[in-house]
Scaffold this motif. Structure first.
Motif, PDB file in Angstrom:
ATOM      1  N   ILE A  23      37.559  38.083  -7.075  1.00 44.05           N
ATOM      2  CA  ILE A  23      38.279  37.216  -6.137  1.00 44.05           C
ATOM      3  C   ILE A  23      39.547  36.670  -6.773  1.00 44.05           C
ATOM      4  O   ILE A  23      40.565  36.477  -6.104  1.00 44.05           O
ATOM      5  CB  ILE A  23      37.353  36.082  -5.658  1.00 44.05           C
ATOM      6  CG1 ILE A  23      36.200  36.676  -4.843  1.00 44.05           C
ATOM      7  CG2 ILE A  23      38.117  35.046  -4.840  1.00 44.05           C
ATOM      8  CD1 ILE A  23      35.182  35.661  -4.355  1.00 44.05           C
ATOM      9  N   GLY A  24      39.516  36.461  -8.107  1.00 49.00           N
ATOM     10  CA  GLY A  24      40.696  35.966  -8.813  1.00 49.00           C
ATOM     11  C   GLY A  24      41.875  36.912  -8.782  1.00 49.00           C
ATOM     12  O   GLY A  24      43.001  36.513  -9.089  1.00 49.00           O
ATOM     13  N   GLU A  25      41.647  38.178  -8.392  1.00 47.48           N
ATOM     14  CA  GLU A  25      42.750  39.107  -8.234  1.00 47.48           C
ATOM     15  C   GLU A  25      43.562  38.799  -6.980  1.00 47.48           C
ATOM     16  O   GLU A  25      44.713  39.241  -6.851  1.00 47.48           O
ATOM     17  CB  GLU A  25      42.225  40.553  -8.144  1.00 47.48           C
ATOM     18  CG  GLU A  25      41.557  41.065  -9.411  1.00 47.48           C
ATOM     19  CD  GLU A  25      42.555  41.371 -10.503  1.00 47.48           C
ATOM     20  OE1 GLU A  25      43.758  41.422 -10.211  1.00 47.48           O
ATOM     21  OE2 GLU A  25      42.124  41.554 -11.660  1.00 47.48           O
ATOM     22  N   TYR A  26      42.983  38.046  -6.059  1.00 45.23           N
ATOM     23  CA  TYR A  26      43.628  37.810  -4.774  1.00 45.23           C
ATOM     24  C   TYR A  26      44.082  36.367  -4.581  1.00 45.23           C
ATOM     25  O   TYR A  26      44.933  36.102  -3.736  1.00 45.23           O
ATOM     26  CB  TYR A  26      42.679  38.186  -3.639  1.00 45.23           C
ATOM     27  CG  TYR A  26      42.310  39.645  -3.624  1.00 45.23           C
ATOM     28  CD1 TYR A  26      43.046  40.560  -2.883  1.00 45.23           C
ATOM     29  CD2 TYR A  26      41.232  40.124  -4.372  1.00 45.23           C
ATOM     30  CE1 TYR A  26      42.711  41.907  -2.869  1.00 45.23           C
ATOM     31  CE2 TYR A  26      40.895  41.476  -4.368  1.00 45.23           C
ATOM     32  CZ  TYR A  26      41.636  42.357  -3.622  1.00 45.23           C
ATOM     33  OH  TYR A  26      41.307  43.692  -3.626  1.00 45.23           O
ATOM     34  N   LEU A  27      43.495  35.443  -5.295  1.00 43.38           N
ATOM     35  CA  LEU A  27      43.885  34.049  -5.150  1.00 43.38           C
ATOM     36  C   LEU A  27      43.576  33.290  -6.424  1.00 43.38           C
ATOM     37  O   LEU A  27      42.767  33.742  -7.243  1.00 43.38           O
ATOM     38  CB  LEU A  27      43.166  33.389  -3.970  1.00 43.38           C
ATOM     39  CG  LEU A  27      41.632  33.367  -3.989  1.00 43.38           C
ATOM     40  CD1 LEU A  27      41.123  32.037  -3.446  1.00 43.38           C
ATOM     41  CD2 LEU A  27      41.068  34.483  -3.135  1.00 43.38           C
ATOM     42  N   GLN A  28      44.244  32.167  -6.599  1.00 51.78           N
ATOM     43  CA  GLN A  28      44.016  31.347  -7.781  1.00 51.78           C
ATOM     44  C   GLN A  28      42.782  30.483  -7.569  1.00 51.78           C
ATOM     45  O   GLN A  28      42.626  29.837  -6.538  1.00 51.78           O
ATOM     46  CB  GLN A  28      45.219  30.455  -8.069  1.00 51.78           C
ATOM     47  CG  GLN A  28      45.076  29.706  -9.385  1.00 51.78           C
ATOM     48  CD  GLN A  28      46.174  28.698  -9.613  1.00 51.78           C
ATOM     49  OE1 GLN A  28      46.867  28.324  -8.678  1.00 51.78           O
ATOM     50  NE2 GLN A  28      46.353  28.249 -10.829  1.00 51.78           N
ATOM     51  N   LEU A  29      41.916  30.479  -8.563  1.00 49.60           N
ATOM     52  CA  LEU A  29      40.699  29.669  -8.512  1.00 49.60           C
ATOM     53  C   LEU A  29      40.764  28.581  -9.572  1.00 49.60           C
ATOM     54  O   LEU A  29      41.187  28.834 -10.701  1.00 49.60           O
ATOM     55  CB  LEU A  29      39.467  30.549  -8.756  1.00 49.60           C
ATOM     56  CG  LEU A  29      39.168  31.618  -7.690  1.00 49.60           C
ATOM     57  CD1 LEU A  29      38.055  32.536  -8.153  1.00 49.60           C
ATOM     58  CD2 LEU A  29      38.812  30.973  -6.358  1.00 49.60           C
ATOM     59  N   ARG A  30      40.311  27.395  -9.192  1.00 52.39           N
ATOM     60  CA  ARG A  30      40.278  26.270 -10.130  1.00 52.39           C
ATOM     61  C   ARG A  30      38.863  25.707 -10.198  1.00 52.39           C
ATOM     62  O   ARG A  30      38.080  25.849  -9.261  1.00 52.39           O
ATOM     63  CB  ARG A  30      41.257  25.180  -9.694  1.00 52.39           C
ATOM     64  CG  ARG A  30      42.718  25.591  -9.806  1.00 52.39           C
ATOM     65  CD  ARG A  30      43.622  24.460  -9.363  1.00 52.39           C
ATOM     66  NE  ARG A  30      45.027  24.810  -9.499  1.00 52.39           N
ATOM     67  CZ  ARG A  30      46.030  24.058  -9.064  1.00 52.39           C
ATOM     68  NH1 ARG A  30      45.769  22.915  -8.451  1.00 52.39           N
ATOM     69  NH2 ARG A  30      47.269  24.439  -9.226  1.00 52.39           N
ATOM     70  N   ASN A  31      38.591  25.054 -11.292  1.00 48.45           N
ATOM     71  CA  ASN A  31      37.270  24.458 -11.490  1.00 48.45           C
ATOM     72  C   ASN A  31      37.028  23.365 -10.456  1.00 48.45           C
ATOM     73  O   ASN A  31      37.837  22.453 -10.295  1.00 48.45           O
ATOM     74  CB  ASN A  31      37.184  23.883 -12.909  1.00 48.45           C
ATOM     75  CG  ASN A  31      35.759  23.539 -13.296  1.00 48.45           C
ATOM     76  OD1 ASN A  31      34.941  23.236 -12.439  1.00 48.45           O
ATOM     77  ND2 ASN A  31      35.459  23.597 -14.567  1.00 48.45           N
ATOM     78  N   ALA A  32      35.905  23.473  -9.760  1.00 50.40           N
ATOM     79  CA  ALA A  32      35.561  22.470  -8.745  1.00 50.40           C
ATOM     80  C   ALA A  32      34.374  21.623  -9.176  1.00 50.40           C
ATOM     81  O   ALA A  32      33.880  20.805  -8.404  1.00 50.40           O
ATOM     82  CB  ALA A  32      35.260  23.165  -7.417  1.00 50.40           C
ATOM     83  N   GLY A  33      33.891  21.821 -10.414  1.00 47.40           N
ATOM     84  CA  GLY A  33      32.743  21.069 -10.893  1.00 47.40           C
ATOM     85  C   GLY A  33      31.435  21.681 -10.441  1.00 47.40           C
ATOM     86  O   GLY A  33      31.372  22.431  -9.471  1.00 47.40           O
ATOM     87  N   GLY A  34      30.389  21.367 -11.175  1.00 49.50           N
ATOM     88  CA  GLY A  34      29.070  21.861 -10.812  1.00 49.50           C
ATOM     89  C   GLY A  34      28.926  23.368 -10.923  1.00 49.50           C
ATOM     90  O   GLY A  34      28.099  23.961 -10.243  1.00 49.50           O
ATOM     91  N   GLY A  35      29.750  23.986 -11.764  1.00 47.54           N
ATOM     92  CA  GLY A  35      29.677  25.429 -11.921  1.00 47.54           C
ATOM     93  C   GLY A  35      30.351  26.213 -10.821  1.00 47.54           C
ATOM     94  O   GLY A  35      30.196  27.432 -10.737  1.00 47.54           O
ATOM     95  N   SER A  36      31.104  25.539  -9.951  1.00 49.79           N
ATOM     96  CA  SER A  36      31.784  26.206  -8.848  1.00 49.79           C
ATOM     97  C   SER A  36      33.286  26.272  -9.092  1.00 49.79           C
ATOM     98  O   SER A  36      33.843  25.499  -9.868  1.00 49.79           O
ATOM     99  CB  SER A  36      31.520  25.469  -7.524  1.00 49.79           C
ATOM    100  OG  SER A  36      30.158  25.521  -7.183  1.00 49.79           O
ATOM    101  N   LEU A  37      33.934  27.217  -8.389  1.00 52.43           N
ATOM    102  CA  LEU A  37      35.383  27.366  -8.410  1.00 52.43           C
ATOM    103  C   LEU A  37      35.893  27.203  -6.988  1.00 52.43           C
ATOM    104  O   LEU A  37      35.171  27.448  -6.021  1.00 52.43           O
ATOM    105  CB  LEU A  37      35.770  28.742  -8.964  1.00 52.43           C
ATOM    106  CG  LEU A  37      35.239  29.082 -10.359  1.00 52.43           C
ATOM    107  CD1 LEU A  37      35.483  30.551 -10.683  1.00 52.43           C
ATOM    108  CD2 LEU A  37      35.894  28.195 -11.418  1.00 52.43           C
ATOM    109  N   LYS A  38      37.157  26.818  -6.866  1.00 51.55           N
ATOM    110  CA  LYS A  38      37.699  26.553  -5.538  1.00 51.55           C
ATOM    111  C   LYS A  38      39.105  27.123  -5.442  1.00 51.55           C
ATOM    112  O   LYS A  38      39.853  27.159  -6.410  1.00 51.55           O
ATOM    113  CB  LYS A  38      37.717  25.049  -5.278  1.00 51.55           C
ATOM    114  CG  LYS A  38      38.227  24.667  -3.892  1.00 51.55           C
ATOM    115  CD  LYS A  38      38.141  23.162  -3.675  1.00 51.55           C
ATOM    116  CE  LYS A  38      36.718  22.721  -3.434  1.00 51.55           C
ATOM    117  NZ  LYS A  38      36.646  21.309  -3.013  1.00 51.55           N
TER     118      LYS A  38
END
Length: 631
Positions: A23-38
């Protein structure tokens, strides 16, 4: 004929695929806490991130539009592929060899999907063209590059190639590799003639156009002999893999720096992209034979993660000639999605980035990009420069021409400041008069349904809730909240969901929760889970409807509404609370029924209800003692 991909191979691809990387190839992901990315959802237009990725579960879910699934379904959705094609694409990246089932059960290899065949043909074509660039026949192509300051190493870095002058050089080469004429024509590498397929590109310098993932999907080609027929630049035609409205040349090279630097530079040509990157402006991209449009805008917004102009911006660099000025106007018409984050950099003497680098060096390109003008200012100044500002009539005419541009600015504060600047630029020296003129255009636009003929902006309505597709579902209901918590524990932490398998349909208040209970029980319950990491994926595969798959995905990626780290004791309390409230509901129903039967002669029915009531009370006491013992 070969059949479906073997289940164990699909499971292997799903298990080995790092969903965050895909998914990171298509959009920027940032840490959202709790082991999730947003990040910003690629499936609907949004400015605040609601797209969540949970790497531990290998799942994603958008809380804005309801799209969700695993890496396979993401690739399916974003690339428009069939399920098997998505699995094949991921398997290729992982180096996994897939096996297929014949109708009789025998494993075999089968021809890859049509899309993958087109990608293979384009990769082979790019390699062929790159080799031809070193051939004696490519002397003019090499001279073209040398005259513009590009070396052999630069050509290799960008994958440039040369299409020989003959009619079937590439076609014959690819036939020998097993590709059919129909495949080459469908992919845009060849054209259909009266005597069969022939090369689309002949005696041209070529730039391979790649998807964000790096796969070659088409070519841009520059004519080398002015006396030959055809346009100066010729691009691949629209095909199942080449959609110019959704492609940006150089994005595969620029994507990471765009995300990290919070900047995207839009140039007009392939050589301009090369010049910018070689000068150190590694965020440069270009459209592929079309004007910058809404789909391009969405791609960049996802990479920039909706940054504001404090730390992110889009810069258009246009040629200083009339065509370049028109391009800027088109960009303004399309580009309201970025509002005040957008800038324009135009070299006063009209040099494009390629010529600017050639004549004045790398630093001149860097300086051009480092000193842009806001797009709104550029547009306003562009409008008023066509009027005679020395005369009152000219200033009023310029005001009436520029006021709609200022009125189209959606941010009230920015619009007011530009109104003030417009007064200063025109030399009227009456801010209230100018602002009143601007406000008239806003009111006129609203009366016609929008600004400048555009629909009036509408605030976002309530997001579709997958939970409510089959039955009413109120997240404000405390019972729904408690049951949802219990289900999230069962899906995300099955090892901690001790006692969950004892739940019955009566313990849940809504059909969606009962359906999840049935789904979990059908796979043996939480007590049968051996691999917690793949548990949610197994549940999704077993879900009988799309609505249940969506709901299951949501449960798998939502954070627990729980402070601190979930442990066995707290999980037991949450599940116990659901059981307690279930008992309370049944107790209340029994008491109401007993009250209704009071004074009647239905003694046996009353006795049965009393017995049930005492049993429920005993269950409640047992739960209370269990909680007390676990403290």
């Amino acid at each position: 004929m070969a059949g479906r991909i073997k289940d164990e191979d699909i499971a292997l691809v799903r298990e080995r695929t790092p969903i965050a990387d895909v998914i990171g190839e298509y959009l920027q992901l940032r840490n959202a806490g709790g082991g999730s990315l947003k990040g910003l959802c690629p499936f609907h237009d949004e400015k605040s991130p609601s797209f969540n990725v949970t790497p531990a579960k290998n799942l994603y879910y958008c809380f804005g539009c309801g799209e969700g699934g695993d890496a396979i379904s993401f690739v399916q959705k974003i690339e428009g592929l069939a399920f098997a094609e998505a699995v094949e694409s991921l398997a290729r990246q992982l180096g996994v060899t897939l096996r297929y089932e014949e109708s009789g059960g025998r494993s075999t290899r089968r021809d890859e999907g049509k899309r993958q065949r087109m990608l293979d043909a384009h990769r082979a074509a790019a390699e062929f063209y790159a080799e031809q660039l070193l051939s004696p026949g490519a002397v003019e192509a090499r001279r073209f590059l040398t005259e513009r300051g590009f070396t052999r190493a630069h050509a290799e870095h960008f994958g440039l190639g040369y299409a020989p002058a003959g009619w079937e050089n590439l076609t014959s080469h690819l036939r020998r590799k097993g590709f059919t004429d129909a495949e080459l024509i469908a992919g845009g590498l060849a054209s259909q003639g009266r005597r069969g397929a022939y090369d689309r590109f002949r005696n041209r310098l070529l730039w391979p156009v790649r998807e964000v993932t790096g796969e070659v999907v088409g070519f841009g080609a520059r004519k080398l002999d002015p006396s030959e027929d055809g346009p100066k630049y010729l691009n691949s035609p629209e095909s199942p893999i080449f959609h110019k409205s959704r492609l940006l040349y150089g994005l595969d090279l620029a994507k990471r720096d765009i995300s990290q630097k919070g900047q995207a530079v839009i140039v007009e040509g392939y050589t301009d992209v090369m010049a910018c990157h070689l000068a150190g402006v590694t965020t440069a991209v270009a459209t592929c034979g079309t004007s910058f449009g809404e789909d391009h805008l969405k791609i960049l917004r996802r990479l920039l993660l909706g940054r504001t102009n404090q730390d992110g911006r889009v810069i258009f660099t246009f040629d200083g000639d009339a065509a370049g000025q028109k391009a800027a106007v088109r960009a303004f018409a399309e580009e309201h999605g970025f509002a005040s984050e957008t800038f324009v950099a135009v070299q006063p003497d009209g040099l494009d980035p390629c010529d600017l680098r050639l004549q004045r060096g790398d630093q001149a390109v860097v300086d051009l990009v480092d000193h842009p003008v806001p797009l709104y200012e550029f547009m306003v100044r562009k409008v008023i420069e066509g009027y005679d500002l020395s005369a009152p009539e000219g200033r009023i005419a310029a005001l009436d021409a520029a006021a709609p541009v200022v009125a189209s600015i959606r941010n009230h504060g920015v619009r007011k400041l530009y109104g003030t600047n417009l007064d200063r630029w025109l030399g009227i020296l009456d801010e209230s008069f100018v602002l009143d003129r601007v406000n008239r255009h806003i009111r006129r636009g609203s009366g016609q349904g929008g600004q400048n003929g555009r629909p009036a902006p509408v605030g976002p309505g309530p997001a579709p809730t997958p939970d409510a597709r089959e039955a009413p579902y109120d997240l404000r209901d405390p019972s729904v909240q408690r049951e949802r918590q219990a289900l999230k524990i069962a899906v995300q932490f099955p090892a901690l969901a001790v006692g969950f398998d004892a739940f019955t349909a009566d313990d849940f208040t809504v059909p969606q929760h009962r359906a999840m209970l049935t789904l979990i029980a059908g796979l043996g319950g939480v007590s049968a889970v051996r691999d917690p990491a793949s548990w949610a994926g197994h549940l999704r595969d077993a879900a009988p409807t799309e609505a249940q798959r969506d709901f299951l995905t949501r449960l798998a990626v939502e954070q627990l509404e729980f402070y601190g780290e979930l442990d066995a004791h707290s999980a037991r309390q949450i599940l116990g609370t659901v059981r307690t409230h279930s008992i309370n509901r049944r107790e209340s129903n029994l008491r109401s029924e007993l009250s209704r039967l009071g004074g009647t002669d239905q003694v046996e029915e009353q006795q049965r209800l009393l017995t049930e009531l005492m049993a429920l009370q005993q269950q409640k006491r047992a739960l209370q003692e269990e909680f007390a013992g676990g403290m």
